[in-house]
Design a protein around this motif. Structure first.
Motif, PDB file in Angstrom:
ATOM      1  N   GLY A   1      -0.999   2.918   2.715  1.00  8.10           N
ATOM      2  CA  GLY A   1      -2.353   3.221   3.310  1.00  8.10           C
ATOM      3  C   GLY A   1      -2.533   2.033   4.200  1.00  8.10           C
ATOM      4  N   HIS A   2      -1.781   1.010   4.551  1.00  5.54           N
ATOM      5  CA  HIS A   2      -2.042   0.139   5.629  1.00  5.54           C
ATOM      6  C   HIS A   2      -3.016  -0.661   5.345  1.00  5.54           C
ATOM      7  N   GLY A   3      -3.655  -0.966   4.216  1.00  5.17           N
ATOM      8  CA  GLY A   3      -4.797  -1.688   3.937  1.00  5.17           C
ATOM      9  C   GLY A   3      -4.479  -3.076   3.714  1.00  5.17           C
ATOM     10  N   SER A   4      -5.501  -4.021   3.375  1.00  4.78           N
ATOM     11  CA  SER A   4      -5.242  -5.173   3.081  1.00  4.78           C
ATOM     12  C   SER A   4      -4.239  -5.390   1.714  1.00  4.78           C
ATOM     13  N   GLN A   5      -3.754  -6.720   1.678  1.00  4.78           N
ATOM     14  CA  GLN A   5      -2.840  -7.038   0.409  1.00  4.78           C
ATOM     15  C   GLN A   5      -3.839  -7.082  -0.734  1.00  4.78           C
ATOM     16  N   ALA A   6      -4.948  -7.510  -0.515  1.00  7.89           N
ATOM     17  CA  ALA A   6      -5.910  -7.369  -1.853  1.00  7.89           C
ATOM     18  C   ALA A   6      -6.075  -6.007  -2.091  1.00  7.89           C
ATOM     19  N   MET A   7      -6.291  -5.060  -1.293  1.00  7.29           N
ATOM     20  CA  MET A   7      -6.539  -3.686  -1.661  1.00  7.29           C
ATOM     21  C   MET A   7      -5.512  -3.012  -2.203  1.00  7.29           C
ATOM     22  N   ALA A   8      -4.128  -3.341  -1.550  1.00  9.96           N
ATOM     23  CA  ALA A   8      -2.982  -2.787  -2.222  1.00  9.96           C
ATOM     24  C   ALA A   8      -2.718  -3.233  -3.559  1.00  9.96           C
ATOM     25  N   THR A   9      -2.873  -4.407  -3.706  1.00 10.68           N
ATOM     26  CA  THR A   9      -2.753  -5.136  -5.090  1.00 10.68           C
ATOM     27  C   THR A   9      -3.626  -4.320  -6.052  1.00 10.68           C
ATOM     28  N   ALA A  10      -4.784  -4.035  -5.810  1.00  8.37           N
ATOM     29  CA  ALA A  10      -5.788  -3.365  -6.635  1.00  8.37           C
ATOM     30  C   ALA A  10      -5.511  -1.940  -6.757  1.00  8.37           C
ATOM     31  N   ALA A  11      -5.002  -1.368  -5.924  1.00  6.41           N
ATOM     32  CA  ALA A  11      -4.772  -0.037  -6.125  1.00  6.41           C
ATOM     33  C   ALA A  11      -3.410  -0.005  -7.051  1.00  6.41           C
ATOM     34  N   PHE A  12      -2.605  -0.828  -6.718  1.00 10.68           N
ATOM     35  CA  PHE A  12      -1.358  -0.789  -7.671  1.00 10.68           C
ATOM     36  C   PHE A  12      -1.342  -1.048  -8.953  1.00 10.68           C
ATOM     37  N   VAL A  13      -2.338  -1.901  -9.249  1.00  9.60           N
ATOM     38  CA  VAL A  13      -2.645  -2.390 -10.645  1.00  9.60           C
ATOM     39  C   VAL A  13      -3.715  -1.239 -11.344  1.00  9.60           C
ATOM     40  N   SER A  14      -4.389  -0.540 -10.476  1.00 10.29           N
ATOM     41  CA  SER A  14      -5.159   0.619 -10.946  1.00 10.29           C
ATOM     42  C   SER A  14      -4.258   1.768 -11.420  1.00 10.29           C
ATOM     43  N   THR A  15      -3.027   1.794 -10.834  1.00  9.12           N
ATOM     44  CA  THR A  15      -2.084   3.018 -10.934  1.00  9.12           C
ATOM     45  C   THR A  15      -1.659   2.615 -12.405  1.00  9.12           C
ATOM     46  N   TYR A  16      -1.292   1.433 -12.813  1.00  2.33           N
ATOM     47  CA  TYR A  16      -0.995   1.361 -14.210  1.00  2.33           C
ATOM     48  C   TYR A  16      -2.259   1.422 -15.311  1.00  2.33           C
TER      49      TYR A  16
END
Length: 430
Positions: free
Chosen positions: A299-314
């Motif tokens: 998604g080429h967003g911020s690292q904070a957004m990427a981290t939040a999305a990845f944790v949300s996946t789990y």
């Protein structure tokens, strides 16, 4: 303490012991014992392959001898394997003891599931399996947290402590099982062990279309979820989303936390709904989870957004798991003909092990290098879960699909089965 509470207490303690060691097994073999990455891979492979060897013969043994002696023997074997692994300092000893540990833990699961079926009336199985799943995840989570506080990769003796605790937990499970008195209630029906258990069990199972379709569905479920947690999805998170190892631990913790917190709220939602529709909803939920993972890495967003999305996946995966735990295991039991509950539970456990073996082999390389195709492929696999679940619902009787109908006027008057439900051997009340 009643039989069911004993079973669930033993299951909690054994999961606690497993949580102490499994997260650290690779580091222990490769680095602490200095045996290298290749040997560590062989150890993990032996742990998985042992399950594939023993599960095909486990079900018939359970049905002929009863699940209780099987749990006792498997627990002792697992305890020997765990203790031996703690002292293993050569490649051969590590592989052999890991095989014993893998074989023991693999056999315990279908045997415990069969004990639950025998102890619990059909209308209580949904809650009983949900509680079992909750306790297992709680034990794994607590064990992992405490184990992480004890281990020190520079001190092999700390790992001996971990493996000794795991071995002790398996022996406690064996002791608890020896104290269980399986009640001869209507829940047992014709499922009690006897020497004349049905022969040709595999042929009968393969001829049961609903069970075969459930096994296919189960393979896809485990392949798309558990088979990716510590392989493809974690590799994708690191390589595509820039996720740190500590964040991977946070994501796994979020998965466990959602299961522990949401299990009984979810249970109230699913227990009066059609099982096939619940599984179909899980497919859609996991498709959303893979979309979140796609955003994290692509998604080429911020690292904070990427981290939040990845944790949300789990976390979304955990919510789906909480929906499956009171749905799939009791369905396996209710599809089983009289005297074959153990064989059906073992067959489904074998399917799970196959998925856990194939999943990392396929997902690992894809997640590390083919980031876009990996997300698209598993998003489609999740939608395939929904399609398979809807199709399975057409092969189930009304009560198999919606157990809340049991005892209602529709069932009491002999409500007609679904038109595509094939005749099969008479089932026991269990």
């Amino acid at each position: 303490m009643g039989a069911l509470r004993r079973i669930q207490t033993g299951s909690l303690l054994s999961a606690f012991g497993i949580g102490f060691t499994v997260p650290f097994l690779y580091v222990y073999v490769a680095q602490v014992r200095g045996l290298g990455a290749t040997t560590a891979g062989l150890v993990l492979g032996a742990f998985a392959m042992a399950a594939l060897v023993v599960l095909p013969v486990t079900g018939r043994t359970i049905d002929r001898r009863g699940p209780l002696p099987v749990v006792v023997v498997a627990s002792v074997v697992a305890a020997v394997g765990a203790l031996g692994l703690g002292f293993a300092d050569t490649a051969v000893s590590a592989v052999l003891t890991a095989g014993l540990l893998g074989a023991g833990t693999a056999v315990i699961q279908p045997a415990l599931a069969t004990m639950i079926v025998w102890c619990v009336e059909p209308e209580r199985r949904t809650r009983s399996f949900a509680m079992q799943f909750f306790l297992q995840n709680l034990g794994l989570g607590i064990g992992g947290l405490l184990g992480g506080q004890i281990v020190d990769e520079h001190r092999p003796d700390t790992f001996i402590v971990l493996f000794s605790i795991e071995a002790a937990m398996f022996l406690v499970l064996a002791g608890i099982a020896l104290g269980v008195r399986l009640p001869r209630t209507p829940a047992l029906g014709g499922g009690a062990p006897h020497k004349d258990a049905p022969r040709g069990g595999l042929r009968a199972l393969l001829g049961h279309r609903a069970m075969v379709q459930l096994c296919v569905l189960g393979f896809v479920l485990f392949f798309a979820c558990y088979g990716q947690f510590e392989s493809g999805l974690s590799a994708y998170g690191v390589e595509a989303a820039g996720i740190s190892p500590s964040t991977l631990g946070l994501a796994l913790a979020a998965n466990t936390a959602v299961i522990v917190v949401a299990q009984f709220a979810v249970l109230r939602f699913v227990e009066r709904r059609r099982r096939s529709r619940v599984i179909a909803a899980v497919g859609l939920l996991w498709a959303l989870a893979w979309a979140f993972a796609g955003y994290a890495g692509l998604g080429h967003g911020s690292q904070a957004m990427a981290t939040a999305a990845f944790v949300s996946t789990y976390a979304l995966f955990g919510l789906g798991e909480a929906m499956l735990s009171p749905t799939v295991p009791p369905l396996v039991a209710e599809l089983a003909p009289e005297g074959m509950v153990g064989q059906y539970n073992s067959a489904f456990a074998l399917v799970k092990q196959l998925a856990l073996a194939v999943g990392p082999a396929v997902g690992g390389p894809m997640g590390a290098t083919l980031h876009g195709p990996y997300i698209v492929a598993f998003l489609l696999v999740s939608l395939g879960i929904t399609a398979l679940a809807v199709s399975l619902g057409q092969r189930l009787t009304p009560v198999q699909d919606r157990p809340a109908l049991r005892g209602t006027r529709v069932v009491a008057q002999g409500g007609h089965p679904h038109p595509e439900t094939e005749p099969r051997p008479q089932t026991s009340p269990a």
